[in-house]
Structure formats: structure tokens, C-alpha cells
Design an enzyme around this catalytic site. Structure first.
Site, PDB file in Angstrom:
ATOM      1  N   ARG A  28       1.302  -1.490  -0.252  1.00 56.01           N
ATOM      2  CA  ARG A  28       0.126  -0.185   0.336  1.00 56.01           C
ATOM      3  C   ARG A  28       1.205   1.262   0.021  1.00 56.01           C
ATOM      4  NH1 ARG A  28      -4.891  -1.702   0.532  1.00 56.01           N
ATOM      5  NH2 ARG A  28      -5.316  -3.771   1.480  1.00 56.01           N
ATOM      6  N   ASP A  29       0.070   2.145  -1.063  1.00 54.48           N
ATOM      7  CA  ASP A  29       1.001   3.370  -0.774  1.00 54.48           C
ATOM      8  C   ASP A  29       1.009   4.232   0.399  1.00 54.48           C
ATOM      9  OD1 ASP A  29       2.256   5.431  -3.350  1.00 54.48           O
ATOM     10  OD2 ASP A  29       1.718   6.375  -1.584  1.00 54.48           O
ATOM     11  N   ILE A  30       1.970   5.407   0.908  1.00 53.50           N
ATOM     12  CA  ILE A  30       1.876   5.508   2.405  1.00 53.50           C
ATOM     13  C   ILE A  30       1.481   6.769   1.436  1.00 53.50           C
ATOM     14  CG2 ILE A  30       3.919   6.932   2.006  1.00 53.50           C
ATOM     15  CD1 ILE A  30       4.784   5.703   4.129  1.00 53.50           C
ATOM     16  N   ASN A  86       5.430   6.660 -13.704  1.00 50.30           N
ATOM     17  CA  ASN A  86       5.862   7.933 -14.107  1.00 50.30           C
ATOM     18  C   ASN A  86       7.077   7.471 -14.491  1.00 50.30           C
ATOM     19  OD1 ASN A  86       2.937   9.302 -13.407  1.00 50.30           O
ATOM     20  ND2 ASN A  86       3.889   8.695 -11.120  1.00 50.30           N
ATOM     21  N   VAL A  95      10.379   7.559  -6.630  1.00 56.15           N
ATOM     22  CA  VAL A  95      11.204   6.184  -6.621  1.00 56.15           C
ATOM     23  C   VAL A  95      11.743   6.415  -8.064  1.00 56.15           C
ATOM     24  CG1 VAL A  95      11.551   4.568  -5.626  1.00 56.15           C
ATOM     25  CG2 VAL A  95      10.118   6.386  -4.640  1.00 56.15           C
ATOM     26  N   HIS A  99       8.248   0.531 -10.896  1.00 57.00           N
ATOM     27  CA  HIS A  99       7.129   0.479  -9.884  1.00 57.00           C
ATOM     28  C   HIS A  99       5.158   0.749 -10.847  1.00 57.00           C
ATOM     29  CE1 HIS A  99       8.296   4.579  -9.083  1.00 57.00           C
ATOM     30  NE2 HIS A  99       6.845   5.357  -8.613  1.00 57.00           N
ATOM     31  N   MET A 100       4.580   0.678 -10.856  1.00 55.63           N
ATOM     32  CA  MET A 100       3.354   0.488 -11.067  1.00 55.63           C
ATOM     33  C   MET A 100       2.199   0.512  -9.835  1.00 55.63           C
ATOM     34  SD  MET A 100       2.170  -2.369 -14.455  1.00 55.63           S
ATOM     35  CE  MET A 100       3.530  -2.445 -15.447  1.00 55.63           C
ATOM     36  N   HIS A 101       1.407   1.731  -9.827  1.00 58.07           N
ATOM     37  CA  HIS A 101       0.188   2.500  -9.405  1.00 58.07           C
ATOM     38  C   HIS A 101      -1.140   2.222  -9.404  1.00 58.07           C
ATOM     39  CE1 HIS A 101       2.943   6.315  -7.667  1.00 58.07           C
ATOM     40  NE2 HIS A 101       3.243   6.036  -8.731  1.00 58.07           N
TER      41      HIS A 101
HETATM   42  P1  5GP Z   1       6.362   8.177  -8.182  1.00 56.05           P
HETATM   43  O1  5GP Z   1       6.084   9.512  -8.218  1.00 56.05           O
HETATM   44  O2  5GP Z   1       7.891   7.882  -7.971  1.00 56.05           O
HETATM   45  O3  5GP Z   1       5.697   7.166  -9.230  1.00 56.05           O
HETATM   46  O4  5GP Z   1       5.725   7.702  -6.996  1.00 56.05           O
HETATM   47  C1  5GP Z   1       6.559   6.757  -5.449  1.00 56.05           C
HETATM   48  C2  5GP Z   1       5.322   6.702  -5.439  1.00 56.05           C
HETATM   49  O5  5GP Z   1       5.934   6.500  -3.338  1.00 56.05           O
HETATM   50  C3  5GP Z   1       4.550   7.732  -3.671  1.00 56.05           C
HETATM   51  O6  5GP Z   1       3.218   7.605  -4.590  1.00 56.05           O
HETATM   52  C4  5GP Z   1       4.509   7.525  -2.708  1.00 56.05           C
HETATM   53  O7  5GP Z   1       4.058   8.513  -1.643  1.00 56.05           O
HETATM   54  C5  5GP Z   1       5.640   6.178  -2.738  1.00 56.05           C
HETATM   55  N1  5GP Z   1       6.536   5.865  -1.236  1.00 56.05           N
HETATM   56  C6  5GP Z   1       7.232   6.760  -0.930  1.00 56.05           C
HETATM   57  N2  5GP Z   1       8.007   6.134  -0.845  1.00 56.05           N
HETATM   58  C7  5GP Z   1       7.160   5.647   0.291  1.00 56.05           C
HETATM   59  C8  5GP Z   1       6.991   4.471   1.745  1.00 56.05           C
HETATM   60  O8  5GP Z   1       8.522   4.440   1.888  1.00 56.05           O
HETATM   61  N3  5GP Z   1       6.373   3.493   1.396  1.00 56.05           N
HETATM   62  C9  5GP Z   1       5.384   3.581   0.351  1.00 56.05           C
HETATM   63  N4  5GP Z   1       4.473   2.572   1.310  1.00 56.05           N
HETATM   64  N5  5GP Z   1       5.510   3.887   0.215  1.00 56.05           N
HETATM   65  C10 5GP Z   1       6.113   5.171  -0.407  1.00 56.05           C
END
Ligand code: 5GP
Ligand code: ZN
Length: 113
Positions: A28-30, A86, A95, A99-101
Site C-alpha cells: 500500500r502506498d504510504i 511514472n 522513486v 513501479h506501477m500504481h
Molecule cells: P512515483 O511518483 O515515483 O511514481 O511514486 C512513488 C510512490 O511511492 C508515491 O506515491 C509515494 O507515496 C510512495 N512511497 C514513497 N516512499 C514510500 C514508502 O516508504 N512506503 C510506501 N508504502 N510508499 C512510499
């Protein structure tokens, strides 16, 4: 490499892991942007699509299959869900681990912002 997602895969830092197998981890996203917001990632530290090697092709299928199974498990497959990846600053990537959301539980506008 000091990658937060690699550390989640290795369970060095806690995350709400909903699925894990030999190739894929989902958690789960934080900072959720929807009632269901899960990140589906390869266990291996892969970068963006444009730097992937042909030998890494199969993990993409595994990510998509896992995302579909999790959508079913989370009860969002009926109403619908969105899968987003992204890459780079214009897309808002934070990050650098591929990864896929998986987002669901509400409706989403189109085109995306
Ligand atoms: P990006 O913008 O790189 O596509 O998305 C990275 C996602 O990782 C963001 O939605 C952010 O909330 C999530 N995220 C970043 N650090 C952590 C973490 O330590 N734990 C979790 N569960 N999600 C994280
Ligand atoms: Zn990583």
C-alpha cells in the site's frame, strides 16, 4: 544501493505488503491518492522502461498479472481501476525503482493531470 523500494522488498522497512512472490512485491502506498492505492514492483531493482533489457521482458507480464489479481482481491475490478507508471521528472517520478500504481475505489478523470 540505497533504494527504499529494495528495502521494502527485503522487509528491512515496514510496508503494508498485500502480495509477494519470487518476482513481484505489492504494498500500500504510504500517501494514498485513492481508497485503494497499491504499488506493484519487481523484486529486482529495475529502472525505467526505456533502459530495460530484452531479458527483463517477462517481469513486466508478472507485474501486470499481479496487478490484475490484486484488483480482484481488493474488490475494485468490477467498478474499475487505473494502472499508472511514472517515468522521469515530467511524469512526477520520485522513486527510481520501476513501479506501477494500482488505483481504485473512486472514479478518475481523463485526461490525467
Ligand atoms: P512515483 O511518483 O515515483 O511514481 O511514486 C512513488 C510512490 O511511492 C508515491 O506515491 C509515494 O507515496 C510512495 N512511497 C514513497 N516512499 C514510500 C514508502 O516508504 N512506503 C510506501 N508504502 N510508499 C512510499
Ligand atoms: Zn530498488
Amino acid at each position: 544501493m540505497d533504494c527504499i523500494f529494495c528495502r521494502i522488498v527485503a522487509r528491512e522497512i515496514p510496508a503494508g505488503i498485500v502480495y509477494q512472490d519470487e518476482y513481484v512485491t505489492a504494498f500500500r502506498d504510504i500517501n494514498p491518492e485513492a481508497p485503494v492505492h497499491i504499488l506493484v514492483i519487481p523484486n529486482a531493482h529495475l529502472g525505467a522502461l526505456h533502459v530495460l533489457q530484452a531479458s527483463e521482458e517477462s517481469v513486466l507480464g508478472k507485474l501486470c498479472l499481479a496487478a490484475g489479481a490484486i484488483a480482484q482481491q481488493e474488490g475494485i475490478s468490477g467498478e474499475g481501476y487505473r494502472l499508472v507508471a511514472n517515468f522521469g521528472p515530467d511524469a512526477g517520478q520520485v522513486v527510481p525503482h520501476l513501479h506501477m500504481h494500482l488505483l481504485g475505489g473512486r472514479s478518475f478523470s481523463w485526461p490525467p493531470g
